[in-house]
Motif scaffolding. Structure first.
Motif, PDB file in Angstrom:
ATOM      1  N   HIS A  34       0.835  -1.211   0.000  1.00 31.22           N
ATOM      2  CA  HIS A  34       0.000   0.000   0.000  1.00 31.22           C
ATOM      3  C   HIS A  34       0.866   1.255   0.000  1.00 31.22           C
ATOM      4  CE1 HIS A  34      -3.963  -1.765   0.213  1.00 31.22           C
ATOM      5  NE2 HIS A  34      -3.476  -2.657   1.062  1.00 31.22           N
ATOM      6  N   PHE A  35       1.949   1.219   0.745  1.00 27.94           N
ATOM      7  CA  PHE A  35       2.847   2.375   0.791  1.00 27.94           C
ATOM      8  C   PHE A  35       3.415   2.669  -0.595  1.00 27.94           C
ATOM      9  CE2 PHE A  35       7.224   3.913   1.080  1.00 27.94           C
ATOM     10  CZ  PHE A  35       6.997   5.147   1.658  1.00 27.94           C
ATOM     11  N   TYR A  36       4.020   1.666  -1.234  1.00 30.51           N
ATOM     12  CA  TYR A  36       4.637   1.896  -2.545  1.00 30.51           C
ATOM     13  C   TYR A  36       3.594   2.244  -3.608  1.00 30.51           C
ATOM     14  CZ  TYR A  36       9.295   0.607  -1.026  1.00 30.51           C
ATOM     15  OH  TYR A  36      10.516   0.598  -0.406  1.00 30.51           O
ATOM     16  N   ARG A  37       2.425   1.642  -3.513  1.00 32.39           N
ATOM     17  CA  ARG A  37       1.346   1.956  -4.466  1.00 32.39           C
ATOM     18  C   ARG A  37       0.968   3.431  -4.343  1.00 32.39           C
ATOM     19  NH1 ARG A  37      -4.225  -1.255  -4.130  1.00 32.39           N
ATOM     20  NH2 ARG A  37      -5.336  -0.081  -5.691  1.00 32.39           N
ATOM     21  N   ALA A  38       0.905   3.937  -3.112  1.00 30.26           N
ATOM     22  CA  ALA A  38       0.582   5.351  -2.899  1.00 30.26           C
ATOM     23  C   ALA A  38       1.738   6.246  -3.336  1.00 30.26           C
ATOM     24  CB  ALA A  38       0.242   5.590  -1.428  1.00 30.26           C
ATOM     25  N   VAL A  39       2.958   5.851  -3.037  1.00 27.61           N
ATOM     26  CA  VAL A  39       4.127   6.655  -3.410  1.00 27.61           C
ATOM     27  C   VAL A  39       4.196   6.838  -4.922  1.00 27.61           C
ATOM     28  CG1 VAL A  39       6.656   6.640  -3.540  1.00 27.61           C
ATOM     29  CG2 VAL A  39       5.524   6.169  -1.376  1.00 27.61           C
ATOM     30  N   ARG A  40       3.848   5.803  -5.661  1.00 27.33           N
ATOM     31  CA  ARG A  40       3.906   5.895  -7.129  1.00 27.33           C
ATOM     32  C   ARG A  40       2.951   6.948  -7.673  1.00 27.33           C
ATOM     33  NH1 ARG A  40       5.113   0.197  -6.714  1.00 27.33           N
ATOM     34  NH2 ARG A  40       2.911  -0.311  -6.674  1.00 27.33           N
ATOM     35  N   LYS A  41       1.956   7.344  -6.889  1.00 24.71           N
ATOM     36  CA  LYS A  41       1.002   8.365  -7.333  1.00 24.71           C
ATOM     37  C   LYS A  41       1.478   9.779  -7.003  1.00 24.71           C
ATOM     38  CE  LYS A  41      -2.921   5.315  -7.275  1.00 24.71           C
ATOM     39  NZ  LYS A  41      -4.211   4.977  -6.735  1.00 24.71           N
ATOM     40  N   LEU A  42       2.548   9.913  -6.263  1.00 23.84           N
ATOM     41  CA  LEU A  42       3.082  11.232  -5.930  1.00 23.84           C
ATOM     42  C   LEU A  42       3.787  11.831  -7.140  1.00 23.84           C
ATOM     43  CD1 LEU A  42       4.695  10.514  -2.428  1.00 23.84           C
ATOM     44  CD2 LEU A  42       2.534  11.694  -2.875  1.00 23.84           C
ATOM     45  N   GLU A  43       3.970  13.152  -7.118  1.00 25.73           N
ATOM     46  CA  GLU A  43       4.757  13.832  -8.150  1.00 25.73           C
ATOM     47  C   GLU A  43       6.220  13.426  -7.976  1.00 25.73           C
ATOM     48  OE1 GLU A  43       3.423  15.775 -10.542  1.00 25.73           O
ATOM     49  OE2 GLU A  43       1.473  15.304  -9.672  1.00 25.73           O
ATOM     50  N   LYS A  44       7.025  13.589  -9.044  1.00 22.29           N
ATOM     51  CA  LYS A  44       8.411  13.108  -8.980  1.00 22.29           C
ATOM     52  C   LYS A  44       9.230  13.780  -7.878  1.00 22.29           C
ATOM     53  CE  LYS A  44       9.412  15.836 -13.042  1.00 22.29           C
ATOM     54  NZ  LYS A  44       9.757  15.822 -14.443  1.00 22.29           N
ATOM     55  N   LEU A  45       9.028  15.074  -7.618  1.00 28.51           N
ATOM     56  CA  LEU A  45       9.753  15.741  -6.542  1.00 28.51           C
ATOM     57  C   LEU A  45       9.314  15.192  -5.187  1.00 28.51           C
ATOM     58  CD1 LEU A  45      11.745  17.882  -5.522  1.00 28.51           C
ATOM     59  CD2 LEU A  45       9.844  19.510  -5.486  1.00 28.51           C
ATOM     60  N   GLU A  46       8.010  14.938  -5.042  1.00 30.47           N
ATOM     61  CA  GLU A  46       7.494  14.386  -3.792  1.00 30.47           C
ATOM     62  C   GLU A  46       8.088  12.998  -3.530  1.00 30.47           C
ATOM     63  OE1 GLU A  46       3.092  16.477  -3.726  1.00 30.47           O
ATOM     64  OE2 GLU A  46       3.388  14.661  -4.914  1.00 30.47           O
ATOM     65  N   LYS A  47       8.216  12.191  -4.600  1.00 33.67           N
ATOM     66  CA  LYS A  47       8.816  10.867  -4.446  1.00 33.67           C
ATOM     67  C   LYS A  47      10.264  10.989  -3.962  1.00 33.67           C
ATOM     68  CE  LYS A  47       6.235   8.716  -8.155  1.00 33.67           C
ATOM     69  NZ  LYS A  47       6.295   8.116  -9.479  1.00 33.67           N
ATOM     70  N   ALA A  48      10.980  11.911  -4.560  1.00 32.68           N
ATOM     71  CA  ALA A  48      12.379  12.103  -4.162  1.00 32.68           C
ATOM     72  C   ALA A  48      12.458  12.551  -2.699  1.00 32.68           C
ATOM     73  CB  ALA A  48      13.045  13.115  -5.076  1.00 32.68           C
ATOM     74  N   LEU A  49      11.579  13.459  -2.291  1.00 27.31           N
ATOM     75  CA  LEU A  49      11.561  13.925  -0.897  1.00 27.31           C
ATOM     76  C   LEU A  49      11.304  12.758   0.060  1.00 27.31           C
ATOM     77  CD1 LEU A  49       9.468  17.137  -1.489  1.00 27.31           C
ATOM     78  CD2 LEU A  49      11.719  17.120  -0.429  1.00 27.31           C
ATOM     79  N   VAL A  50      10.308  11.950  -0.264  1.00 19.82           N
ATOM     80  CA  VAL A  50       9.965  10.811   0.593  1.00 19.82           C
ATOM     81  C   VAL A  50      11.131   9.827   0.631  1.00 19.82           C
ATOM     82  CG1 VAL A  50       8.442   8.794   0.792  1.00 19.82           C
ATOM     83  CG2 VAL A  50       7.477  11.046   0.309  1.00 19.82           C
ATOM     84  N   PHE A  51      11.738   9.593  -0.523  1.00 24.87           N
ATOM     85  CA  PHE A  51      12.872   8.668  -0.580  1.00 24.87           C
ATOM     86  C   PHE A  51      14.004   9.143   0.324  1.00 24.87           C
ATOM     87  CE2 PHE A  51      16.962   7.498  -2.366  1.00 24.87           C
ATOM     88  CZ  PHE A  51      16.876   6.129  -2.224  1.00 24.87           C
ATOM     89  N   TYR A  52      14.395  10.403   0.184  1.00 28.74           N
ATOM     90  CA  TYR A  52      15.485  10.919   1.017  1.00 28.74           C
ATOM     91  C   TYR A  52      15.110  10.870   2.501  1.00 28.74           C
ATOM     92  CZ  TYR A  52      18.356  12.609  -2.871  1.00 28.74           C
ATOM     93  OH  TYR A  52      19.154  12.688  -3.979  1.00 28.74           O
ATOM     94  N   HIS A  53      13.845  11.157   2.802  1.00 29.15           N
ATOM     95  CA  HIS A  53      13.383  11.090   4.196  1.00 29.15           C
ATOM     96  C   HIS A  53      13.529   9.664   4.727  1.00 29.15           C
ATOM     97  CE1 HIS A  53      11.063  11.830   7.777  1.00 29.15           C
ATOM     98  NE2 HIS A  53      10.225  10.869   7.442  1.00 29.15           N
ATOM     99  N   LEU A  54      13.134   8.684   3.913  1.00 30.66           N
ATOM    100  CA  LEU A  54      13.246   7.284   4.336  1.00 30.66           C
ATOM    101  C   LEU A  54      14.697   6.869   4.545  1.00 30.66           C
ATOM    102  CD1 LEU A  54      10.585   5.606   2.035  1.00 30.66           C
ATOM    103  CD2 LEU A  54      10.412   6.064   4.487  1.00 30.66           C
ATOM    104  N   GLU A  55      15.595   7.538   3.847  1.00 24.90           N
ATOM    105  CA  GLU A  55      17.024   7.236   3.993  1.00 24.90           C
ATOM    106  C   GLU A  55      17.660   8.061   5.116  1.00 24.90           C
ATOM    107  OE1 GLU A  55      18.726   4.775   2.398  1.00 24.90           O
ATOM    108  OE2 GLU A  55      16.727   4.212   1.718  1.00 24.90           O
ATOM    109  N   ASN A  56      16.818   8.710   5.925  1.00 22.12           N
ATOM    110  CA  ASN A  56      17.256   9.486   7.096  1.00 22.12           C
ATOM    111  C   ASN A  56      18.120  10.698   6.759  1.00 22.12           C
ATOM    112  OD1 ASN A  56      15.897   7.881   9.005  1.00 22.12           O
ATOM    113  ND2 ASN A  56      17.531   6.367   8.884  1.00 22.12           N
ATOM    114  N   TYR A  57      17.884  11.280   5.611  1.00 23.51           N
ATOM    115  CA  TYR A  57      18.574  12.526   5.287  1.00 23.51           C
ATOM    116  C   TYR A  57      17.923  13.660   6.070  1.00 23.51           C
ATOM    117  CZ  TYR A  57      21.441  10.918   1.364  1.00 23.51           C
ATOM    118  OH  TYR A  57      22.391  10.321   0.600  1.00 23.51           O
TER     119      TYR A  57
END
Length: 167
Positions: free
Chosen positions: A106-129
């Motif tokens: 469910h998480f990845y399915r929702a993430v795929r619907k985000l805009e590309k910048l939002e995906k990058a933000l979430v990705f960096y957040h998940l990597e503890n940046y």
């Protein structure tokens, strides 16, 4: 050359989990995720000679991988759309998933619907940046990174709720 190739492969092996996360965030199907994974590794290898070790390999890899994913996604969108319904064999598999696997789905399915910048933000957040590091990597201010990340999280929660799932 052989040492450089072995060094590159060791970096990829150490960081392949990061590449898999990016692939899951940007692509819906396993086949597309595998195609993107190969494309990212290919682009990393193609650019490896220009990597000057001024940052860590993982930092450099994030940038190349995210840019590759965005370009790959644009190419993918130009192709004809396929059905959004889940194939029957995947629906059967989904019934056998653990709670953790369902949450990730469910998480990845929702993430795929985000805009590309939002995906990058979430990705960096998940990597503890930190917000500062996220801003630097994406070319935006620290405050802007914080605000956009909070909006992305809110949007993500809403998308997950729309799927009929809550954590």
């Amino acid at each position: 050359m052989e040492n450089k190739e072995q060094e590159f492969l060791a970096h990829i092996e150490k960081n392949k989990g990061i590449i898999h996360k990016i692939c899951k965030m940007y692509m819906d199907t396993v086949d597309d995720q595998q195609d993107l994974f190969q494309e990212i590794v290919y682009q990393l290898w193609k650019s490896y000679a220009s990597f000057q070790h001024q940052s860590s390999f993982s930092t450099w890899m994030y940038r190349v991988a995210l840019n590759t994913a965005i370009v790959f996604l644009k190419k993918e969108k130009r192709q004809p759309q396929t059905s959004d319904t889940m194939p029957e064999y995947l629906a059967v598999e989904e019934q056998q998933w653990t709670v953790r696997e369902q949450q990730l789905h469910h998480f990845y399915r929702a993430v795929r619907k985000l805009e590309k910048l939002e995906k990058a933000l979430v990705f960096y957040h998940l990597e503890n940046y930190s917000h500062k590091e996220i801003g630097e990597n994406l070319g935006i201010s620290e405050v802007n990174a914080r605000v956009k990340l909070n909006r992305a999280k809110t949007k993500l929660k809403e998308l997950i709720k729309q799927q009929g799932y809550e954590f």
